[in-house]
Design a protein around this motif. Structure first.
Motif, PDB file in Angstrom:
ATOM      1  N   TYR A 191       7.071   6.896   5.669  1.00  0.00           N
ATOM      2  CA  TYR A 191       7.582   5.810   6.352  1.00  0.00           C
ATOM      3  C   TYR A 191       8.716   5.142   6.029  1.00  0.00           C
ATOM      4  O   TYR A 191       8.494   4.928   4.638  1.00  0.00           O
ATOM      5  N   LEU A 192       9.611   4.636   6.647  1.00  0.00           N
ATOM      6  CA  LEU A 192      10.848   4.061   6.134  1.00  0.00           C
ATOM      7  C   LEU A 192      10.950   2.748   6.678  1.00  0.00           C
ATOM      8  O   LEU A 192      10.902   2.597   8.197  1.00  0.00           O
ATOM      9  N   ASP A 193      10.994   1.607   6.127  1.00  0.00           N
ATOM     10  CA  ASP A 193      11.136   0.315   6.559  1.00  0.00           C
ATOM     11  C   ASP A 193      12.588  -0.071   6.099  1.00  0.00           C
ATOM     12  O   ASP A 193      12.722  -0.543   5.047  1.00  0.00           O
ATOM     13  N   LEU A 194      13.400  -0.024   6.851  1.00  0.00           N
ATOM     14  CA  LEU A 194      14.904  -0.424   6.561  1.00  0.00           C
ATOM     15  C   LEU A 194      15.199  -1.827   6.375  1.00  0.00           C
ATOM     16  O   LEU A 194      16.017  -1.975   5.548  1.00  0.00           O
ATOM     17  N   ASN A 195      14.456  -2.547   6.975  1.00  0.00           N
ATOM     18  CA  ASN A 195      14.395  -4.250   6.905  1.00  0.00           C
ATOM     19  C   ASN A 195      14.268  -4.285   5.393  1.00  0.00           C
ATOM     20  O   ASN A 195      14.734  -5.400   4.920  1.00  0.00           O
ATOM     21  N   LYS A 196      13.059  -3.892   4.880  1.00  0.00           N
ATOM     22  CA  LYS A 196      12.778  -4.368   3.662  1.00  0.00           C
ATOM     23  C   LYS A 196      13.225  -3.246   2.566  1.00  0.00           C
ATOM     24  O   LYS A 196      12.695  -3.619   1.292  1.00  0.00           O
ATOM     25  N   ALA A 197      13.885  -2.349   3.007  1.00  0.00           N
ATOM     26  CA  ALA A 197      14.391  -1.236   2.067  1.00  0.00           C
ATOM     27  C   ALA A 197      13.288  -0.684   1.294  1.00  0.00           C
ATOM     28  O   ALA A 197      13.224  -0.453  -0.169  1.00  0.00           O
ATOM     29  N   LYS A 198      12.113  -0.407   1.966  1.00  0.00           N
ATOM     30  CA  LYS A 198      10.933   0.379   1.234  1.00  0.00           C
ATOM     31  C   LYS A 198      10.643   1.542   2.098  1.00  0.00           C
ATOM     32  O   LYS A 198      10.987   1.908   3.234  1.00  0.00           O
ATOM     33  N   LEU A 199      10.264   2.462   1.227  1.00  0.00           N
ATOM     34  CA  LEU A 199       9.552   3.784   1.802  1.00  0.00           C
ATOM     35  C   LEU A 199       8.262   4.198   1.298  1.00  0.00           C
ATOM     36  O   LEU A 199       7.950   3.708   0.203  1.00  0.00           O
ATOM     37  N   TYR A 200       7.456   4.807   2.076  1.00  0.00           N
ATOM     38  CA  TYR A 200       6.086   5.457   1.681  1.00  0.00           C
ATOM     39  C   TYR A 200       5.781   6.753   1.717  1.00  0.00           C
ATOM     40  O   TYR A 200       6.083   7.333   3.016  1.00  0.00           O
ATOM     41  N   ASN A 201       5.626   7.571   0.807  1.00  0.00           N
ATOM     42  CA  ASN A 201       5.073   8.823   1.026  1.00  0.00           C
ATOM     43  C   ASN A 201       3.505   8.812   0.942  1.00  0.00           C
ATOM     44  O   ASN A 201       3.068   8.703   0.128  1.00  0.00           O
ATOM     45  N   ILE A 202       3.100   9.593   1.949  1.00  0.00           N
ATOM     46  CA  ILE A 202       1.800   9.751   2.123  1.00  0.00           C
ATOM     47  C   ILE A 202       1.163  11.163   2.504  1.00  0.00           C
ATOM     48  O   ILE A 202       1.727  11.657   3.425  1.00  0.00           O
TER      49      ILE A 202
END
Length: 196
Positions: free
Chosen positions: A82-93
């Motif tokens: 999951y890429l959250d571009l506004n918060k510059a975060k990513l999650y690998n699940i």
């Protein structure tokens, strides 16, 4: 047959790379290169409406990811990013399946920083491991919302304090439903956009 259809045909039935032979990998890498030559968005970080959101892994050459399938009595289930571009975060699940009631999940949270028009530096910050039922895991989006709300998931919820827990990723192909990336360890990743 166009380059995208050819690549999708080559990775079909390869169980995200677990069943790929060496000759399969050679053909897949050649097909990736051919598709990358026709990237409709050579500056993928500028196309936020396409890049952001939830992606499902179709194929990888990453030994770290494919190694999750070596757990006794368990199999690697779906893998999402999951890429959250506004918060510059990513999650690998990574979902782990197998023995009923003992389904697991491995989640890695990271931040990223663009360093060029297609490269991001990734800093891994947190890892969560556990049984899905104890984590109250139902879907990637619900779980990400719980993480974002500040929830902790003991006992296997820990932060990475090591500066070495970082790498980079080049986004080498992006369209409305397919993304290809190449990582700092030489791995390739092919992902499909999940419909919302």
């Amino acid at each position: 047959m166009d380059a995208k259809a050819k690549l999708l045909e080559l990775i079909a039935g390869r169980n995200r790379g677990l069943l790929a032979t060496e000759s399969d990998r050679v053909r897949i890498l050649a097909a990736i290169e051919q598709l990358e030559d026709h990237n409709p968005h050579p500056h993928p970080l500028e196309v936020k409406q396409l890049l952001g959101g939830n992606w499902r892994l179709l194929f990888t050459s990453s030994r770290d990811i494919l190694g999750l399938d070596r757990l006794p009595f368990f199999q690697l289930g779906q893998i999402y990013q999951y890429l959250d571009l506004n918060k510059a975060k990513l999650y690998n699940i990574a979902e782990i399946t197998g023995v009923p009631w003992l389904e697991g999940a491995v989640i890695v949270a990271a931040t990223f920083e663009p360093t060029s028009e297609r490269r991001v530096m990734v800093k891994f910050e947190r890892s969560i491991l556990g049984l899905q039922r104890f984590l109250n895991y139902h879907s990637p989006q619900e779980f990400i919302d719980a993480i974002e709300s500040g929830k902790k998931f003991p006992p296997l919820d820990f932060s990475f304090n090591n500066r070495e827990q970082k790498g980079w990723l080049d986004i080498t192909y992006l369209d409305e439903d397919l993304r290809i990336g190449r990582g700092s360890e030489g791995s390739v990743f092919i992902l499909a956009k999940e419909k919302t």
